[in-house]
Design a protein around this motif. Structure first.
Motif, PDB file in Angstrom:
ATOM      1  N   HIS A  88      43.068  29.332   8.603  1.00 54.22           N
ATOM      2  CA  HIS A  88      43.797  29.964   9.930  1.00 54.22           C
ATOM      3  C   HIS A  88      44.515  30.961   9.116  1.00 54.22           C
ATOM      4  O   HIS A  88      44.812  31.316   8.116  1.00 54.22           O
ATOM      5  CB  HIS A  88      44.557  28.933  10.592  1.00 54.22           C
ATOM      6  CG  HIS A  88      43.779  27.804  11.140  1.00 54.22           C
ATOM      7  ND1 HIS A  88      43.008  27.952  12.034  1.00 54.22           N
ATOM      8  CD2 HIS A  88      43.862  26.571  10.844  1.00 54.22           C
ATOM      9  CE1 HIS A  88      42.507  26.869  12.564  1.00 54.22           C
ATOM     10  NE2 HIS A  88      43.022  25.736  11.676  1.00 54.22           N
ATOM     11  N   ARG A  89      44.761  31.884  10.338  1.00 55.54           N
ATOM     12  CA  ARG A  89      45.634  33.133   9.788  1.00 55.54           C
ATOM     13  C   ARG A  89      46.864  33.521  10.807  1.00 55.54           C
ATOM     14  O   ARG A  89      47.113  34.474  11.315  1.00 55.54           O
ATOM     15  CB  ARG A  89      44.851  34.485   9.957  1.00 55.54           C
ATOM     16  CG  ARG A  89      43.623  34.481   8.968  1.00 55.54           C
ATOM     17  CD  ARG A  89      44.353  34.451   7.367  1.00 55.54           C
ATOM     18  NE  ARG A  89      43.167  34.606   6.395  1.00 55.54           N
ATOM     19  CZ  ARG A  89      42.926  33.486   5.551  1.00 55.54           C
ATOM     20  NH1 ARG A  89      43.302  32.297   6.110  1.00 55.54           N
ATOM     21  NH2 ARG A  89      41.874  33.581   4.587  1.00 55.54           N
ATOM     22  N   CYS A  90      47.684  32.139  11.105  1.00 55.45           N
ATOM     23  CA  CYS A  90      48.771  32.131  11.996  1.00 55.45           C
ATOM     24  C   CYS A  90      49.638  33.432  11.356  1.00 55.45           C
ATOM     25  O   CYS A  90      50.220  33.580  10.192  1.00 55.45           O
ATOM     26  CB  CYS A  90      49.519  31.026  11.836  1.00 55.45           C
ATOM     27  SG  CYS A  90      48.492  29.735  12.220  1.00 55.45           S
ATOM     28  N   PHE A  92      52.703  34.083  11.646  1.00 49.45           N
ATOM     29  CA  PHE A  92      54.024  33.911  11.057  1.00 49.45           C
ATOM     30  C   PHE A  92      54.108  33.311   9.639  1.00 49.45           C
ATOM     31  O   PHE A  92      54.907  32.975   9.044  1.00 49.45           O
ATOM     32  CB  PHE A  92      55.040  33.009  11.897  1.00 49.45           C
ATOM     33  CG  PHE A  92      54.136  31.830  12.268  1.00 49.45           C
ATOM     34  CD1 PHE A  92      54.198  30.636  11.360  1.00 49.45           C
ATOM     35  CD2 PHE A  92      53.442  31.794  13.223  1.00 49.45           C
ATOM     36  CE1 PHE A  92      53.584  29.494  11.692  1.00 49.45           C
ATOM     37  CE2 PHE A  92      52.783  30.343  13.735  1.00 49.45           C
ATOM     38  CZ  PHE A  92      52.785  29.455  12.983  1.00 49.45           C
ATOM     39  N   ILE A  95      51.254  31.279   3.860  1.00 50.79           N
ATOM     40  CA  ILE A  95      50.355  30.174   3.085  1.00 50.79           C
ATOM     41  C   ILE A  95      49.041  30.694   2.620  1.00 50.79           C
ATOM     42  O   ILE A  95      48.609  30.504   1.413  1.00 50.79           O
ATOM     43  CB  ILE A  95      50.489  28.747   3.659  1.00 50.79           C
ATOM     44  CG1 ILE A  95      51.910  28.146   3.681  1.00 50.79           C
ATOM     45  CG2 ILE A  95      49.444  27.739   3.091  1.00 50.79           C
ATOM     46  CD1 ILE A  95      52.146  26.907   4.243  1.00 50.79           C
ATOM     47  N   PRO A  96      48.061  31.145   3.587  1.00 51.52           N
ATOM     48  CA  PRO A  96      46.852  31.491   3.267  1.00 51.52           C
ATOM     49  C   PRO A  96      46.776  32.375   2.060  1.00 51.52           C
ATOM     50  O   PRO A  96      46.073  32.452   1.357  1.00 51.52           O
ATOM     51  CB  PRO A  96      46.156  32.032   4.463  1.00 51.52           C
ATOM     52  CG  PRO A  96      46.800  31.214   5.511  1.00 51.52           C
ATOM     53  CD  PRO A  96      48.379  31.185   5.030  1.00 51.52           C
ATOM     54  N   GLN A 130      47.121  21.396   4.756  1.00 49.82           N
ATOM     55  CA  GLN A 130      47.558  22.407   5.720  1.00 49.82           C
ATOM     56  C   GLN A 130      46.726  22.117   7.039  1.00 49.82           C
ATOM     57  O   GLN A 130      47.532  22.471   8.243  1.00 49.82           O
ATOM     58  CB  GLN A 130      47.156  23.951   5.052  1.00 49.82           C
ATOM     59  CG  GLN A 130      48.424  24.443   4.692  1.00 49.82           C
ATOM     60  CD  GLN A 130      48.744  24.137   3.250  1.00 49.82           C
ATOM     61  OE1 GLN A 130      48.014  24.177   2.330  1.00 49.82           O
ATOM     62  NE2 GLN A 130      50.242  23.721   3.067  1.00 49.82           N
ATOM     63  N   TYR A 175      45.084  19.627  13.596  1.00 49.20           N
ATOM     64  CA  TYR A 175      44.973  20.457  14.663  1.00 49.20           C
ATOM     65  C   TYR A 175      43.920  19.893  16.125  1.00 49.20           C
ATOM     66  O   TYR A 175      43.230  18.962  15.611  1.00 49.20           O
ATOM     67  CB  TYR A 175      43.685  21.668  14.123  1.00 49.20           C
ATOM     68  CG  TYR A 175      44.634  22.910  14.184  1.00 49.20           C
ATOM     69  CD1 TYR A 175      45.553  23.230  12.953  1.00 49.20           C
ATOM     70  CD2 TYR A 175      44.256  24.170  14.899  1.00 49.20           C
ATOM     71  CE1 TYR A 175      46.145  24.428  12.488  1.00 49.20           C
ATOM     72  CE2 TYR A 175      45.013  25.492  14.508  1.00 49.20           C
ATOM     73  CZ  TYR A 175      45.806  25.422  13.733  1.00 49.20           C
ATOM     74  OH  TYR A 175      46.444  26.539  13.525  1.00 49.20           O
ATOM     75  N   ARG A 213      47.306  31.545  17.132  1.00 48.88           N
ATOM     76  CA  ARG A 213      46.921  30.091  17.179  1.00 48.88           C
ATOM     77  C   ARG A 213      45.683  29.934  18.052  1.00 48.88           C
ATOM     78  O   ARG A 213      45.655  30.513  19.224  1.00 48.88           O
ATOM     79  CB  ARG A 213      48.274  29.308  17.643  1.00 48.88           C
ATOM     80  CG  ARG A 213      49.610  29.532  17.082  1.00 48.88           C
ATOM     81  CD  ARG A 213      49.360  28.629  15.377  1.00 48.88           C
ATOM     82  NE  ARG A 213      49.219  27.207  15.652  1.00 48.88           N
ATOM     83  CZ  ARG A 213      49.403  26.302  14.865  1.00 48.88           C
ATOM     84  NH1 ARG A 213      49.323  26.734  13.406  1.00 48.88           N
ATOM     85  NH2 ARG A 213      49.191  25.083  14.923  1.00 48.88           N
TER      86      ARG A 213
HETATM   87  S1  SF4 Z   1      49.060  26.885   6.896  1.00 42.75           S
HETATM   88 FE1  SF4 Z   1      49.481  26.061   8.957  1.00 42.75          FE
HETATM   89  S2  SF4 Z   1      50.921  27.777   9.953  1.00 42.75           S
HETATM   90 FE2  SF4 Z   1      49.773  28.601   7.982  1.00 42.75          FE
HETATM   91  S3  SF4 Z   1      47.987  29.554   8.515  1.00 42.75           S
HETATM   92 FE3  SF4 Z   1      47.185  27.417   8.157  1.00 42.75          FE
HETATM   93  S4  SF4 Z   1      47.610  26.512  10.215  1.00 42.75           S
HETATM   94 FE4  SF4 Z   1      48.702  28.338  10.187  1.00 42.75          FE
END
Ligand code: SF4
Length: 370
Positions: A88-90, A92, A95-96, A130, A175, A213
């Motif tokens: 994912h690329r949230c 805020f 982490i990615p 994650q 998710y 999201r």
């Molecule tokens: S680690 Fe969680 S918050 Fe961060 S991009 Fe992945 S799903 Fe989103």
């Protein structure tokens, strides 16, 4: 980031010997803020962590810790990491960019670790990653082997296998994908704990879009209803961010409305805070700290009422707990550190006991050992 730095400061003042590892370790902010930490390493750097531990501590003499390395949890529960990274690329989150795309651990390896832990006396496994529901996506659900038995690298198959170990299995960071519906019957059958930790983060469609999201509040509510129908005992936990850039009062109220409808059992709430390098930092409409704090207060107040009602409904019931320490245990509804507890007189860490509940407050239950 501030929360992590505060936690490091707290740990330093508690025992004075702290080694920092993880994403924050790649920045020099830790050393600058807390020069007295013993060592700082980046994520996954087990070798560097172990080197620092051996440098600063005498070799452990406990045969249990000697066998499996340094344990960070009490002997009766353990975290089981099934994957690293995230697809994912949230907006805020960084982490990615720090940990890369999702990499699932082979199912045979995960199960071997789980079995070893169960054999060593662990009574509860907390499955983490994650995005736990994405387990196996990166390897196209490749077939692996659990003691010679072909098994797909997939959340459902993993839960089935973990459910055979005879320990509590708790799922975190799931998710709300459609295939999660298949796991809920395993909860109804008592094979994994009836507990799902699903970070929804918000409910307003516009804010969710800005957060990048995938979920929509209406679909989520429908899904929750389905899960509760399949497994009425299910405990649902989630986390939310308030004060995201540009969040209007009415969008925040959408979130409150969602919470009223969803009636989640456990809720964590964070005020939005910009993380260096996150895309959301470019968004206009940053909110004042007082507004964020006030929204958090309102959200938690609403949730407190919901939580109190839900816990009150348990009075008179007998619940099974895993005892964490004399007088304190956790039921299937309580993950360590983040949820409430069940309090009673007596008990020994690591044993399962039944407790008759006779009182409740907004977070915890109180009762008598049976
Ligand atoms: S680690 Fe969680 S918050 Fe961060 S991009 Fe992945 S799903 Fe989103």
């Amino acid at each position: 980031m501030q929360e992590s730095l505060d936690a490091i400061g707290e740990a330093l003042s508690e025992n004075g010997k702290v080694i920092v590892t993880g994403c924050l370790g790649v920045k020099d902010v830790v050393r600058k803020t807390h020069p007295s930490v013993l060592a700082v390493t980046g994520p996954h750097d087990t070798l560097a962590v172990m080197k620092a531990v051996h440098e600063h501590l005498p070799k452990p003499r406990d045969p249990y810790t000697d066998l499996i390395g340094v344990k960070l949890t009490p002997p009766h529960y353990a975290y089981l990491k099934i994957a690293e990274g995230c697809n994912h690329r949230c907006s805020f989150c960084i982490i990615p960019s720090m940990r890369g795309e999702l990499v699932s651990r082979p199912i045979g390896e995960v199960m071997q670790e789980a079995e070893n832990l169960a054999k060593a006396g662990v009574r509860e496994l907390l499955v983490i990653s994650q995005d736990t529901s994405a387990y196996g996506v990166d390897v196209k659900y490749r077939t692996g082997f659990i003691q010679g038995r072909p098994t797909k690298t997939r959340m459902l198959e993993l839960c089935r296998a973990l459910g055979e170990l005879g320990v509590w299995v708790r799922l975190h960071y799931v998710y709300p994908y459609p295939h999660v519906d298949e796991v809920v019957p395993l909860m109804a059958e008592g094979r994994v704990l009836p507990y799902l930790d699903v970070p929804f983060q918000h409910a307003s469609p516009r804010i969710l879009k800005l957060m990048r999201r995938p979920a929509s509040a209406a679909k989520v509510l429908q899904r929750l209803q389905g899960w509760r129908k399949t497994c009425p005992e299910i405990t649902l936990r989630s986390t939310f961010i308030v004060g995201f850039p540009g969040e209007t009062e009415s969008e925040f109220e959408d979130l409150l409305e969602f919470l009223e409808e969803a009636r989640l059992d456990r809720v964590g709430c964070f005020e939005y805070s910009p993380v260096e390098g996150a895309a959301a930092n470019e968004l206009p409409g940053a909110l004042a700290d007082e507004v964020k704090a006030e929204r958090k207060r309102r959200l938690m107040l609403l949730q407190q009422g919901i939580s109190s009602e839900k816990l009150k409904a348990k009075i008179g019931r007998t619940v099974r707990v895993l005892v964490d320490a004399r007088g304190v245990g956790r039921s299937s509804a309580d993950a360590p550190e983040i949820d409430g507890v069940v309090r009673f007189m007596g008990g020994k860490a690591g044993e399962f006991r039944d407790v008759l509940i006779d009182r409740a407050d907004a977070h915890d239950l109180f009762g008598r050992l049976q």
